[in-house]
Design a protein around this motif. Sequence first.
Motif, mmCIF file in Angstrom:
data_model
loop_
_atom_site.group_PDB
_atom_site.id
_atom_site.type_symbol
_atom_site.label_atom_id
_atom_site.label_comp_id
_atom_site.label_asym_id
_atom_site.label_seq_id
_atom_site.Cartn_x
_atom_site.Cartn_y
_atom_site.Cartn_z
ATOM 1 N N HIS A 259 44.164 37.357 39.226
ATOM 2 C CA HIS A 259 43.803 36.862 40.491
ATOM 3 C C HIS A 259 45.195 35.782 39.472
ATOM 4 O O HIS A 259 45.376 35.574 38.483
ATOM 5 N N ALA A 260 45.579 34.725 39.955
ATOM 6 C CA ALA A 260 46.552 33.077 39.290
ATOM 7 C C ALA A 260 45.562 32.349 40.185
ATOM 8 O O ALA A 260 45.305 31.606 41.012
ATOM 9 N N HIS B 108 42.982 38.352 46.703
ATOM 10 C CA HIS B 108 43.726 37.871 48.533
ATOM 11 C C HIS B 108 44.093 39.473 49.185
ATOM 12 O O HIS B 108 44.324 39.974 48.618
ATOM 13 N N GLU C 101 49.856 33.181 46.348
ATOM 14 C CA GLU C 101 48.903 34.668 44.930
ATOM 15 C C GLU C 101 49.205 35.940 45.256
ATOM 16 O O GLU C 101 48.728 36.762 44.591
HETATM 17 ZN ZN ZN Z 1 42.559 34.363 43.318
#
Ligand code: ZN
Length: 282
Positions: A170-171, A77, A115
């Motif tokens: 990512h999370a 992101h 995130e």
């Molecule tokens: Zn993500």
Amino acid sequence: MSARARSLLVALGALAVLAVAALGLVLGARPLGPDEPVVRATEPPLTSTPAPTTPTPDPTEEPGPLADLHVVLDPGHNGGNAAAPAEINALVGDGRGGSKACNTVGSSTTSGYPEHAFTFDVAQRAREILVADGATVTLTREDDTGVGPCVDERGQAAQTAGADVLVSIHADGAADPAVRGYFAIVSEPPLNDAQAEPSRALAADLLAALGAAGFAPSSSYPGALSERADLGTLNWAERPAVLLELAEMRNPGEAALIESEEGRRRYAEAVAAGIREWAAGS
Ligand code: ZN
């Protein structure tokens, strides 16, 4: 002895004295010490600032254990995605002949820690650790503002950079706060050889490192492994590639880790350790 012979002797004597004196100068000359500059008469005087030189590596310094490794880290992101819906919703190729959104906003903890900030912080820390080991590390984005590259570009980043491996950070944002734990996602079915066994080997090393660091494996995915066909970041990869969901952002315990500097340092160390382990075995 004639006057002529005497003056010849005097001349010879004078020459001998000169020769001895010259020899003395040569023998007696002090050798230059190691710190003394050799000044050449032809050297022009320094009248301006010397041009900047590229730093040369210190020959006494051993190359790091990862000197031959080039890693692409993809912090998922970007900070400006929420404010740029038109840009991030623009369609790009999904790598399987279809299309999908350029990017998404990502998740956040219940208290609002996003995130994109987490992934960017962890990626920077992991880069620092890997670079200290001699690796070359390329990030797919160098800031946490604006919109970053779309998923197709992120997926191609390793081959574009001439790198060996792609790890996308990512999370996850499962709505149920009881859901917890890290998991890895690989492309399935694989679209090339790199997405097959090499990506699964990379996933195994990353998962083992996260487990060894004391983090909890996913409560949703057996073996903490998820297989997906719809992720552009993985579909476009032509190098071993894994998308890591390091934690569940809505789980209170993991949100606390994500929001703490110490927690992010531990995640970064685990990611770096997994990559180091993979590099040692590949
Ligand atoms: Zn993500």
